[in-house]
Design a protein around this motif. Structure first.
Motif, PDB file in Angstrom:
ATOM      1  N   ARG A   8      32.624  77.981  50.654  1.00 26.16           N
ATOM      2  CA  ARG A   8      32.357  78.389  49.420  1.00 26.16           C
ATOM      3  C   ARG A   8      30.952  77.901  48.813  1.00 26.16           C
ATOM      4  NH1 ARG A   8      37.942  78.360  46.681  1.00 26.16           N
ATOM      5  NH2 ARG A   8      39.122  79.487  48.232  1.00 26.16           N
ATOM      6  N   GLU A   9      29.918  78.333  49.842  1.00 25.29           N
ATOM      7  CA  GLU A   9      28.780  78.046  49.449  1.00 25.29           C
ATOM      8  C   GLU A   9      27.877  79.446  48.909  1.00 25.29           C
ATOM      9  OE1 GLU A   9      27.329  74.386  52.244  1.00 25.29           O
ATOM     10  OE2 GLU A   9      27.258  76.483  53.204  1.00 25.29           O
ATOM     11  N   THR A  18      27.172  87.990  60.169  1.00 30.64           N
ATOM     12  CA  THR A  18      28.486  87.931  60.125  1.00 30.64           C
ATOM     13  C   THR A  18      28.919  86.505  60.111  1.00 30.64           C
ATOM     14  OG1 THR A  18      28.950  88.904  62.059  1.00 30.64           O
ATOM     15  CG2 THR A  18      29.160  90.344  60.341  1.00 30.64           C
ATOM     16  N   ASP A  19      28.199  85.999  61.204  1.00 30.55           N
ATOM     17  CA  ASP A  19      28.571  84.456  61.345  1.00 30.55           C
ATOM     18  C   ASP A  19      28.311  83.569  60.324  1.00 30.55           C
ATOM     19  OD1 ASP A  19      29.517  85.062  63.836  1.00 30.55           O
ATOM     20  OD2 ASP A  19      27.875  84.265  64.910  1.00 30.55           O
ATOM     21  N   GLN A  20      27.008  83.922  59.722  1.00 34.02           N
ATOM     22  CA  GLN A  20      26.425  83.115  58.784  1.00 34.02           C
ATOM     23  C   GLN A  20      27.470  83.376  57.310  1.00 34.02           C
ATOM     24  OE1 GLN A  20      23.586  81.113  58.270  1.00 34.02           O
ATOM     25  NE2 GLN A  20      23.289  81.045  60.472  1.00 34.02           N
ATOM     26  N   LEU A  21      27.670  84.449  57.314  1.00 31.67           N
ATOM     27  CA  LEU A  21      28.671  85.068  56.108  1.00 31.67           C
ATOM     28  C   LEU A  21      29.764  84.168  55.968  1.00 31.67           C
ATOM     29  CD1 LEU A  21      28.075  88.802  55.232  1.00 31.67           C
ATOM     30  CD2 LEU A  21      28.094  86.864  53.641  1.00 31.67           C
ATOM     31  N   ARG A  33      21.292  72.862  53.935  1.00 29.71           N
ATOM     32  CA  ARG A  33      20.173  73.042  53.075  1.00 29.71           C
ATOM     33  C   ARG A  33      19.804  74.242  53.143  1.00 29.71           C
ATOM     34  NH1 ARG A  33      16.496  68.138  55.158  1.00 29.71           N
ATOM     35  NH2 ARG A  33      15.159  68.559  53.633  1.00 29.71           N
ATOM     36  N   LEU A  34      18.854  74.677  52.005  1.00 27.22           N
ATOM     37  CA  LEU A  34      18.051  75.861  51.878  1.00 27.22           C
ATOM     38  C   LEU A  34      19.201  77.076  51.976  1.00 27.22           C
ATOM     39  CD1 LEU A  34      15.114  75.159  53.826  1.00 27.22           C
ATOM     40  CD2 LEU A  34      15.012  75.160  51.367  1.00 27.22           C
ATOM     41  N   CYS A  93      26.094  85.452  49.070  1.00 30.31           N
ATOM     42  CA  CYS A  93      26.941  86.076  50.159  1.00 30.31           C
ATOM     43  C   CYS A  93      27.517  87.405  49.754  1.00 30.31           C
ATOM     44  CB  CYS A  93      28.251  85.131  50.436  1.00 30.31           C
ATOM     45  SG  CYS A  93      27.779  83.504  50.974  1.00 30.31           S
ATOM     46  N   CYS A  94      27.978  87.774  48.514  1.00 31.49           N
ATOM     47  CA  CYS A  94      28.530  89.095  48.271  1.00 31.49           C
ATOM     48  C   CYS A  94      27.202  90.163  48.306  1.00 31.49           C
ATOM     49  CB  CYS A  94      29.144  88.862  46.760  1.00 31.49           C
ATOM     50  SG  CYS A  94      30.624  87.967  46.632  1.00 31.49           S
ATOM     51  N   GLN A  95      26.047  89.544  47.533  1.00 29.50           N
ATOM     52  CA  GLN A  95      24.961  90.298  47.651  1.00 29.50           C
ATOM     53  C   GLN A  95      24.669  90.986  49.305  1.00 29.50           C
ATOM     54  OE1 GLN A  95      23.128  91.211  44.742  1.00 29.50           O
ATOM     55  NE2 GLN A  95      21.589  92.388  46.206  1.00 29.50           N
TER      56      GLN A  95
END
Length: 871
Positions: free
Chosen positions: A848-849, A838-841, A806-807, A854-856
C-alpha cells in the motif's frame, strides 16, 4: 415536390413543397432500415445542429413547465450557437478567428449539456468528439476527467459575473510572455499650416520616461499624410511588451507634434525667412493603462486624443512657448515638450478646441512573428514596428538586433556676444575613425527610412534647452568598433540672410566602443563641448584622441575645473555643457568584460581559468544573447587542450551553468536554440570522452561534490545530447573507431550511478532523488549510440539498486518516464523492462505504498500497450 419524412417522426412519410426544402451535400451509407445520411459539412457544424435540435425540445418543455430563468438561459445559448454556426458556415473568417470560434462553440455546448444535465461529450485537443472504438479506456477516462474540470471552471466563470470574455482573454495573454499594442492613426485634426512630424510612443508617467521607440508619421501642410500611399493605412505595432509593463501603475500613449518650417508661424514674409527648422508645436496624451491591462478591448472604437498646442500669445510673443490666456495652467512659458507631456498628464482637462488625433488601439498577444502569423489582416509588411527600448523579458532566438538608442537630454549654452540666448540646433551624425560619414544609420522613428544626420528641435532663445529626443542608431556590427557619434551645435536665425552666415560654434563626440572592447555603457554621459574651428571639424583624427566625456577627462587626469576654457591638444574646451543618454540593445555587442574575456580567450590564455569562473557570475540575459558564441568558445577551449584535463572540470561547470540558465522560465525559449546548436553547429568530436570523465568523477565523489553533482544532474539531458552528438560525429569521421572504449565508459558511468544509489550515505539523498528524476531523460539519446537491450538491462539494475522503503515515489515516477520513452516501444526492451515494472508494482501495491503513482504507472503501461504502433 419532394417525398420524405420529418426527422422527429420517421414513420410518417409524405410530400413537401420544393420551395420549403434546402438541399445539402451528404454521403449515404447503407440502405433500407440501415440507411444513414452523413452531411459533408464540418463535424463541428453537424454537432451544433444535433445539439440545437436536442436543446430545442428541452427548451419547449421548460416553457411549458414555466421555468423562466432556465428558459431564458437556454434561449441565450441557442441564439449564440445559431449565430456562431452561421459564421462558421459562411467561410469568411480568418484562420485565427475560426480556431477561437470553434473553441467557444465547443465550450458553450459542453457548458449547456452540463447545465441541462445531459451526457458529457469527451473531445480531443482540437474539439472533435473522441471515438470510443479507437480510444483506450484509460484515455477516455482521462479525457472525461479533463472535460469535467474544464466545465467546472467554466461554470465558475459564468458565476463570476458573466465576464467569460475577460477570463479567456486573460488566459490567452497569460500563456504568452510578450504582447504588442496595435495602433491605427485615423486622422490628425490640427491647424498647423506647415509640414509637421507626428511622433507617437509609449510613456511611463510615473518614471517620466519613454518605453518604446517613436512611430513617426510625416504630415503635410495640406492636412493629409505626406506620403499619399499611406493614406488610410497608418498602422503601427508597439512590440516586446511584457509582464513588467502590465505591472506599471500607468502607461500613456504620447504624441508629440513637431512643426517643420519657419522659426515663428506668424511671420508672413516667407521669402526672407529661414525654412526647414524643427520647432515644437504641441502634445497629445492618452492614458492606455486600461487597454494594456485588458480592462478595455474594443478595436473598432475610435479614441479622440485632445491636442495641447504650445501657442504663442501676442502679449508675450518673444518668450518661448506659451499657451493662450484661456488655459495658463497646462503649459507655461519656456516649457519643453517633455515638461508639457507631464503637465498634460496631471491636468484635469485640455482646452483643445476640437483639435486632436483619432486612433484605434488593440492589444495583441505574442511577439512580432507570432502576431504576423495570427493577425495577418492587421499586421502586414507595411505596418511599422516600434520596438521597446531595451530587450523584451524573453529574448527570442534569432532576434538579431544591434540598436543603440540615443537621447539628446539637455545642454547649457552661453549667449556669447549676443544680447539674448541662442536658438541652439544640435545635429547628430555617425562617422568612422577616418572621418567618413556612415549613411542611413539614424532612425528618428519606426515607419521612416534611415537618414544621414538628425537635427534636433529648436527652442527659441533658451539658455538651457532640454530636448529629451530619442533616436535609434543601427550600425552594421562590423563597423561599430570604428564608429563614433558626432554632435555639432549651431545658432539658427529666423532671418534667412543671417542664418546663412551662422557657423557651427561647438562640437561634441562619443565613441561607441570603450578601450576594453566592451560597448558604451548605458546611462547618461556628460560630454565635453569643444569650441569649433572650421578646419578641425572635418578632421576627426584631431579630436578622436581627446577625452569625450567629463568622466573620461578625470580618468585621464586632466583637471576639469580652473579657467573657463582649456586647451587640449589643438582643441579648446568651451564652457557650454551637453548631456546625452544611451541604451544599447544588441545581440552582438556586450557591455560585460567577463563575457568578452571568455569570447576572446585566445588573446590571453593566462586568464582562462579566471574567465571560466567569472562566466558563472555573468547575468543570464547577456549569456543567452551570445549562446552560440559562448558554447563555441567552451568547446574550442576543450578541444584545443585535448592532451590535458586542466580546464575540463571548469568547462563542464560552465556548460552546466548555461544549460541551467536555459531551464529558467525567462530563457526557456532558447531550448530550441540549444537543440539547433547541438544538431547543426556543434563540432567537438572528442568532447564525449572529457564530458563523460568529469561526470563520472562527480558521481564517484557524490558525498564530497554534492552541490556540483546536483547541478549536473539537472543538466543531464543536454550533457548527454552533447556526448551523443559528439560520438556520432566521431563515428562519421573515424568509422566507429574506439567503439568498445565508448561502450565501456558508459557502462562504467552506469556502474557509478548504481554504486551511488546503493550507498548509505545520508547527505546524498537529494542527489539520488535527482538521479531518479533526470536519468530517464537521457534514454532516447543514448539509445542512438548504445545497444537498446543492454541499456534496458543497465536501467533495470539502476532501479533495483534503490534502497528499499526509500524514494518510492521518485522511483515510480522514474518508471513512468521510462514507459513514455522510446525504449518501451521496442519489443525486445519491453521484455526486459516489463517484468521489472510488474514486480515493482506488485511489491508496492501489496505494501500500500504510493497508490496514486502505482495507478499512474499501471495505466500508462496499458495505454502504451493499447497503441497500434507498438508491437
Amino acid at each position: 415536390w419532394y417525398r420524405g419524412h420529418r426527422l422527429r417522426r420517421k414513420s410518417k412519410k409524405g410530400i413537401f413543397p420544393a420551395c420549403y426544402i434546402h438541399l445539402k451535400e451528404a454521403t449515404v451509407e447503407g440502405s433500407g432500415q440501415k440507411e444513414t445520411v452523413i452531411p459533408t459539412e464540418l463535424p463541428l457544424v453537424q454537432e451544433v445542429t444535433t445539439t440545437l435540435r436536442e436543446w430545442a425540445t428541452i427548451w419547449r418543455d421548460l416553457y411549458v413547465g414555466d421555468k423562466r430563468e432556465m428558459f431564458n438561459s437556454v434561449r441565450d445559448m441557442i441564439y449564440d450557437l445559431i449565430e456562431w454556426r452561421s459564421q462558421i458556415l459562411s467561410g469568411t473568417l480568418p484562420q485565427d478567428e475560426l480556431t477561437e470560434l470553434k473553441q467557444r462553440v465547443t465550450s458553450k455546448i459542453d457548458y449547456g449539456n452540463k447545465y441541462l444535465d445531459l451526457d458529457l461529450v469527451v473531445r480531443d485537443n482540437d474539439g472533435n468528439i473522441l471515438d470510443p472504438e479507437l480510444t483506450s479506456t484509460v484515455s477516455l477516462f482521462r479525457a472525461h476527467e479533463a472535460a469535467s474540470k474544464q466545465i467546472e471552471d467554466r461554470i465558475q466563470e459564468e458565476k463570476s459575473q458573466k465576464q467569460n470574455i475577460d477570463l479567456t482573454r486573460q488566459a490567452k495573454f497569460a500563456s504568452t510572455p510578450s504582447f504588442a499594442l496595435f495602433v491605427t492613426l485615423k486622422n490628425v485634426v490640427c491647424k498647423i499650416g506647415e509640414d509637421a512630424e507626428v511622433l507617437m510612443s509609449l510613456y511611463d508617467p510615473v518614471d517620466s520616461k519613454f518605453i518604446s521607440e517613436n512611430y513617426l508619421v510625416k504630415w503635410s501642410s495640406s492636412g493629409l499624410v505626406k506620403d499619399i500611399d499611406q493614406l488610410h493605412n497608418l498602422r503601427a505595432v508597439f512590440t516586446d511588451l511584457g509582464s513588467e509593463d502590465l505591472k506599471r501603475e500607468k502607461i500613456s500613449f504620447v504624441c508629440q507634434i513637431v512643426r517643420v518650417g519657419r522659426m515663428e508661424l506668424r511671420d508672413n514674409n516667407t521669402k526672407k525667412l529661414t525654412s526647414g527648422l524643427r520647432r515644437p508645436f504641441g502634445v497629445a496624451v492618452m492614458d492606455v493603462t486600461d487597454i494594456i491591462t485588458g480592462k478595455m478591448d474594443d478595436e473598432d472604437k475610435q479614441h479622440f486624443i485632445p491636442f495641447q498646442p504650445l501657442a504663442l500669445d501676442d502679449a508675450i510673443r518673444h518668450k518661448q512657448l506659451n499657451i493662450s490666456r484661456f488655459s495658463p495652467r497646462v503649459a507655461g512659458e519656456n516649457d519643453f515638450l517633455q515638461t508639457v507631456i507631464n503637465k498634460v498628464i496631471t491636468a484635469k482637462e485640455v482646452n483643445h478646441k476640437g483639435q486632436g488625433l483619432w486612433v484605434t488601439l488593440k492589444l495583441l498577444p505574442g511577439d512580432i512573428h507570432q502576431i504576423r502569423k495570427d493577425f495577418p489582416h492587421l499586421v502586414d509588411r507595411s505596418t511599422a514596428v516600434a520596438r521597446k527600448m531595451g530587450f523584451p523579458e524573453i529574448i527570442m532566438p534569432g532576434d538579431v538586433r544591434n540598436d543603440i538608442y540615443l537621447t539628446l537630454v539637455q545642454g547649457d549654452f552661453d549667449k556669447g556676444s549676443k544680447t539674448t540666448p541662442k536658438n541652439v540646433e544640435v545635429t547628430m551624425s555617425v562617422y568612422d575613425e577616418d572621418g567618413k560619414k556612415l549613411e542611413n544609420v539614424i532612425f528618428p522613428g519606426a515607419g521612416d527610412d534611415g537618414i544621414n544626420e538628425y537635427k534636433s528641435v529648436i527652442y527659441y532663445q533658451v539658455k538651457q534647452p532640454r530636448w529629451f529626443e530619442t533616436i535609434k542608431v543601427a550600425i552594421p556590427i562590423e563597423d561599430v568598433n570604428r564608429s563614433h557619434l558626432r554632435f555639432t551645435f549651431r545658432h539658427r536665425s529666423s532671418q534667412d540672410s543671417k542664418d546663412k552666415s551662422e557657423k557651427i560654434f561647438a562640437l561634441s563626440f562619443v565613441k561607441l566602443m570603450r578601450y576594453d572592447g566592451t560597448t558604451l555603457r548605458d546611462g547618461e554621459h556628460d560630454l565635453i563641448v569643444y569650441k569649433a574651428e572650421a578646419k578641425k571639424l572635418e578632421d576627426s583624427s584631431l579630436y578622436l584622441n581627446l577625452p569625450a566625456t567629463k568622466l573620461e577627462m578625470e580618468e585621464k587626469g586632466y583637471s576639469s575645473t580652473g579657467k573657463s576654457t582649456q586647451n587640449l591638444g589643438n582643441c579648446t574646451i568651451s564652457k557650454d555643457s551637453f548631456q546625452i543618454s544611451t541604451l544599447v540593445c544588441s545581440t552582438k555587442l556586450t557591455q560585460n568584460v567577463d563575457l568578452l574575456g571568455l569570447l576572446k580567450w585566445r588573446s590571453n590564455t593566462s586568464l582562462l581559468q579566471q574567465n571560466l569562473r567569472q562566466l558563472m557570475k555573468v547575468e543570464g540575459g547577456e549569456v543567452v544573447k551570445f549562446l552560440q558564441d559562448t558554447l563555441d568558445a567552451l568547446f574550442n577551449i576543450m578541444m584545443e587542450n585535448s592532451d590535458s584535463d586542466t580546464f575540463d572540470t571548469l568547462v563542464f561547470d560552465a556548460l552546466v551553468f548555461i544549460i541551467g540558465l536555459i531551464a529558467d522560465r525567462k530563457f526557456q525559449h532558447f531550448n530550441p536554440v540549444l537543440e539547433t546548436y547541438i544538431r547543426k553547429h556543434f563540432s567537438a568530436t572528442l568532447a564525449y570522452t572529457k564530458l563523460t570523465k568529469v561526470l563520472k568523477n562527480y558521481v564517484d565523489n557524490a558525498e564530497k561534490l554534492t552541490e556540483q553533482l546536483l547541478k549536473a544532474m539537472k543538466a543531464l539531458e543536454y550533457i548527454f545530447k552533447f556526448i551523443v552528438r559528439s560520438r556520432v560525429l566521431f563515428n562519421q569521421l573515424y568509422e566507429n573507431k574506439g567503439e568498445a572504449d565508448f561502450m565501456e565508459s558508459l557502462r562504467n558511468l552506469f556502474t557509478s550511478f548504481n554504486d551511488m544509489m546503493n550507498s548509505n550515505s545520508e547527505n546524498t539523498g537529494m542527489v539520488k532523488g535527482a538521479a531518479l528524476k533526470y536519468v530517464p531523460t537521457i534514454v532516447n539519446d543514448v539509445k542512438l549510440v548504445f545497444d537498446p537491450k543492454e541499456l534496458s538491462k543497465l536501467f533495470t539494475e539502476f532501479i533495483l539498486k534503490v534502497p528499499l522503503g526509500r524514494l518510492v515515489k521518485q522511483k515510480l515516477d522514474c518508471l513512468i518516464d521510462i514507459v513514455h520513452s522510446d525504449l518501451f516501444t521496442h519489443h525486445d526492451c519491453r521484455e526486459i523492462l516489463l517484468p521489472l515494472m510488474t514486480d515493482q508494482l506488485k511489491f508496492h501495491l501489496e505494501k500500500r505504498e504510493e497508490p496514486k503513482a502505482c495507478c499512474q504507472l499501471l495505466s500508462d503501461i496499458l495505454e502504451v500497450l493499447y497503441r497500434k504502433d507498438v508491437v
